[in-house]
Design a protein around this motif. Structure first.
Motif, mmCIF file in Angstrom:
data_model
loop_
_atom_site.group_PDB
_atom_site.id
_atom_site.type_symbol
_atom_site.label_atom_id
_atom_site.label_comp_id
_atom_site.label_asym_id
_atom_site.label_seq_id
_atom_site.Cartn_x
_atom_site.Cartn_y
_atom_site.Cartn_z
ATOM 1 N N UNK A 237 36.262 19.177 -1.732
ATOM 2 C CA UNK A 237 36.498 18.562 -0.665
ATOM 3 C C UNK A 237 37.534 17.845 -1.909
ATOM 4 N N UNK A 238 37.196 17.744 -2.968
ATOM 5 C CA UNK A 238 37.590 16.748 -3.592
ATOM 6 C C UNK A 238 39.343 17.488 -4.497
ATOM 7 N N UNK A 239 38.609 19.352 -4.881
ATOM 8 C CA UNK A 239 39.719 19.814 -4.820
ATOM 9 C C UNK A 239 40.692 20.747 -3.954
ATOM 10 N N UNK A 240 40.471 20.467 -2.761
ATOM 11 C CA UNK A 240 40.769 20.754 -1.289
ATOM 12 C C UNK A 240 42.260 18.733 -1.005
ATOM 13 N N UNK A 241 41.900 18.246 -1.904
ATOM 14 C CA UNK A 241 42.618 16.791 -1.941
ATOM 15 C C UNK A 241 43.328 16.927 -3.109
ATOM 16 N N UNK A 242 43.488 17.294 -3.600
ATOM 17 C CA UNK A 242 44.486 17.362 -5.191
ATOM 18 C C UNK A 242 45.258 18.504 -4.358
ATOM 19 N N UNK A 243 44.588 19.415 -4.632
ATOM 20 C CA UNK A 243 45.585 20.733 -3.612
ATOM 21 C C UNK A 243 46.568 20.240 -2.738
ATOM 22 N N UNK A 244 46.249 19.156 -1.834
ATOM 23 C CA UNK A 244 47.135 18.758 -0.673
ATOM 24 C C UNK A 244 47.784 17.597 -1.241
ATOM 25 N N UNK A 245 47.544 17.147 -2.616
ATOM 26 C CA UNK A 245 48.213 16.251 -3.352
ATOM 27 C C UNK A 245 48.728 14.928 -2.716
ATOM 28 N N UNK A 246 46.872 14.851 -2.227
ATOM 29 C CA UNK A 246 46.848 13.465 -1.283
ATOM 30 C C UNK A 246 46.894 12.594 -2.597
ATOM 31 N N UNK A 247 47.246 11.143 -2.090
ATOM 32 C CA UNK A 247 46.847 9.492 -3.610
ATOM 33 C C UNK A 247 46.183 8.804 -2.204
ATOM 34 N N UNK A 248 45.285 9.143 -1.385
ATOM 35 C CA UNK A 248 44.333 8.514 -1.170
ATOM 36 C C UNK A 248 43.709 9.435 -0.416
ATOM 37 N N UNK A 249 42.561 9.668 0.473
ATOM 38 C CA UNK A 249 41.423 9.713 1.411
ATOM 39 C C UNK A 249 41.043 9.854 2.269
ATOM 40 N N UNK A 250 41.109 9.123 3.206
ATOM 41 C CA UNK A 250 40.279 8.368 3.945
ATOM 42 C C UNK A 250 39.492 9.309 5.185
ATOM 43 N N UNK A 251 38.052 8.363 5.097
ATOM 44 C CA UNK A 251 36.750 9.143 6.434
ATOM 45 C C UNK A 251 36.690 8.682 7.573
ATOM 46 N N UNK A 252 36.904 9.766 8.388
ATOM 47 C CA UNK A 252 36.113 9.088 9.321
ATOM 48 C C UNK A 252 34.769 10.755 10.055
ATOM 49 N N UNK A 253 33.558 9.366 10.356
ATOM 50 C CA UNK A 253 32.608 10.513 10.418
ATOM 51 C C UNK A 253 32.659 9.851 12.397
ATOM 52 N N UNK A 254 32.041 10.746 13.019
ATOM 53 C CA UNK A 254 31.517 11.275 13.952
ATOM 54 C C UNK A 254 30.360 11.804 13.970
ATOM 55 N N UNK A 255 30.237 11.669 15.744
ATOM 56 C CA UNK A 255 28.772 13.048 15.925
ATOM 57 C C UNK A 255 28.842 13.338 17.614
ATOM 58 N N UNK A 256 30.178 12.671 17.966
ATOM 59 C CA UNK A 256 30.841 13.052 19.381
ATOM 60 C C UNK A 256 32.444 13.698 19.111
ATOM 61 N N UNK A 257 32.483 14.358 20.145
ATOM 62 C CA UNK A 257 34.066 14.528 20.530
ATOM 63 C C UNK A 257 35.116 13.408 19.945
ATOM 64 N N UNK A 258 35.846 14.411 20.232
ATOM 65 C CA UNK A 258 37.724 13.690 19.918
ATOM 66 C C UNK A 258 38.236 13.339 21.017
ATOM 67 N N UNK A 259 37.815 11.648 20.916
ATOM 68 C CA UNK A 259 38.645 11.370 22.738
ATOM 69 C C UNK A 259 40.101 10.411 22.089
ATOM 70 N N UNK A 260 41.357 10.416 22.281
ATOM 71 C CA UNK A 260 42.403 10.233 21.652
ATOM 72 C C UNK A 260 42.584 8.481 21.795
ATOM 73 N N UNK A 261 41.282 8.170 21.793
ATOM 74 C CA UNK A 261 40.542 6.001 20.986
ATOM 75 C C UNK A 261 40.740 7.136 19.081
ATOM 76 N N UNK A 262 39.849 7.929 19.432
ATOM 77 C CA UNK A 262 39.342 8.146 18.149
ATOM 78 C C UNK A 262 40.718 8.458 17.600
#
Length: 469
Positions: A237-262
């Motif tokens: 993941x760290x490698x992928x964020x670097x490849x994407x030239x990310x300067x911030x990474x924000x994580x969202x954990x879930x154990x349910x389907x994603x609805x439009x509120x999420x």
């Protein structure tokens, strides 16, 4: 999945380093520290303006602890595993080997010894040799029974094998100590009421002893379920964020389907980060992939639904990385959410979105929630070892009947909003009823309906699996 979120921001100054040019990816199979200067809050502003430079947040303990043996040592370790006592791992045990092996629990280097177990139970943290403290709120332990303890005898190491007796790892310099199950359950969940899913599955009937030691993982844990390409390690993941030239990474954990509120919460988070001065914040959409209770939507169906969310453009695939978090789920509320936040630091995320009643569930024997809905975010703001995280509150999201979409709740017109709980969402899908337009993308909703439709056992008695995303 809850609708009120809180955002966490790393405030520890770290050295910055140049990043390579971005690479466009969708569900990608593959380091990022943040240096931040806090400017004084301007009068009337809702949050602090930040001066940002790119870099990777450090893992807990200063480095990522991966526990794989070197390639040229694998054959030797496999032979060694045949000559020492063996412990057969349960499915949940194997998930914990996965977690430990990739460094999600850094700086742990194996299953907990007694001193680490006691610190976790009583302090939700570990004190390192240099005196610093890292968060560790759930025990990562391996239980054995009396007969296994007897077979181990005076041996200083044991082999850990899977259900087919394949050697997975060696646990060396072992320590065996009493498994006080009642204390473990009480301190992790705040209750010993019967019916706690993880406790029933992994603790109540487990052995009376715990065995800790240093872990040498011979073979990476693979599940061969069509989803292994989504199980990115913290290093990947760290490698992928670097490849994407990310300067911030924000994580969202879930154990349910994603609805439009999420999705609203995630896209609004990115907008706020851009307003703060970040140039390319990247979302880590990180569904939990280990043990979940029986009424949760299975991982394969959730991953299929998440892919539809990106295909339908609800989330931007250019700024989203979808990966599976391999940890088992405890449903231990404010205690467990600390583990979820800590693990994402090791993956390079310096922001963490936490919802209302994170990792919570209904009381197993009474008609009430097991935890106070706001305690998760409050605990995270005070948790030892998570001082690098700073809370920024978000509003509640609900379905706005006047706009025909998910929006932030406006208390001045409460009658305009509908709150659709996870239970209500599942009931609608199970009954093949449609939610209000704008609640979830059509492709994602169809996946959810198909899942519940699959639970109707056909004539041949087989329930079909989801086609991996």
């Amino acid at each position: 999945m809850a609708t009120m979120t809180t955002l966490f921001l790393n405030l520890k100054p770290l050295n910055s380093s140049p990043l390579p040019s971005p690479r466009k990816t969708h569900f990608n199979t593959s380091n990022l520290n943040i240096s931040i200067s806090v400017l004084p809050k301007k009068k009337g502003s809702s949050y602090q303006k930040l001066r940002v430079s790119s870099g990777l947040i450090e893992p807990d303990g200063g480095q990522l602890v991966e526990l794989f043996v070197k390639k040229d040592q694998k054959d030797e370790k496999k032979k060694e595993a045949l000559l020492i006592p063996r412990i057969k791992l349960s499915k949940i045990d194997l998930e914990w080997v996965h977690v430990l092996s990739e460094g999600w629990a850094s700086p742990l280097n194996g299953f907990m010894r007694e001193s680490q177990f006691l610190q976790t139970l009583h302090f939700n943290s570990l004190r390192l040799d240099d005196g610093s403290v890292v968060n560790m709120s759930v025990p990562i332990v391996l239980a054995i029974d009396d007969s296994q303890k007897l077979r181990i005898g005076e041996s200083s190491k044991v082999a850990l094998v899977d259900s087919d007796d394949n050697p997975i790892a060696i646990l060396k310099d072992i320590e065996i100590y009493k498994h006080n199950k009642e204390e473990r359950i009480a301190r992790t969940w705040g209750t010993t009421a019967p019916g706690l899913p993880y406790a029933d599955q992994a603790i109540t009937n487990a052995g009376n002893w715990l065995i800790g030691g240093d872990l040498e993982v011979i073979e990476p844990v693979n599940y061969n379920d069509g989803l292994d390409r989504f199980r990115l390690s913290p290093a990947q993941l760290r490698e992928e964020f670097t490849k994407r030239n990310a300067d911030a990474v924000f994580a969202f954990q879930l154990r349910n389907p994603v609805h439009n509120g999420h999705a609203l919460l995630m896209t609004d988070t990115r907008k706020r980060l851009l307003d703060m001065g970040y140039k390319n914040p990247v979302l880590l959409l990180h569904p939990l992939g280990g043990y979940t209770k029986a009424d949760d939507v299975p991982l394969s169906w959730r991953m299929k639904q998440h892919e539809k969310v990106l295909e339908d453009g609800v989330l931007d695939p250019e700024t989203t990385v979808v990966s599976i978090f391999p940890s088992p789920m405890h449903y231990a509320g404010p205690t467990e959410v600390q583990w979820h936040a800590k693990a994402r630091i090791n993956a390079g995320a310096n922001f963490y979105i936490v919802g209302r009643d994170p990792a919570g569930m209904g009381h197993p024997t009474e008609k009430r929630d097991l935890y106070d809905a706001d305690h998760g975010k409050k605990v995270l703001s005070m948790a030892p070892g998570l001082e690098r995280l700073n809370i920024l509150p978000f509003k509640v999201a609900a379905y706005d009947k006047t706009q025909g979409k998910m929006a932030f709740f406006d208390p001045s017109r409460p009658s305009d909003f509908i709150f659709i709980s996870g239970t209500k969402m599942r009931t609608l899908a199970r009954n093949k009823e449609n939610p209000p337009n704008g609640f979830m993308c059509p492709g994602g909703w169809k996946v959810l309906v198909d899942y519940y439709d699959s639970l109707a056992v056909p004539e041949n008695g087989r329930v079909p699996d989801a086609v991996p995303a």
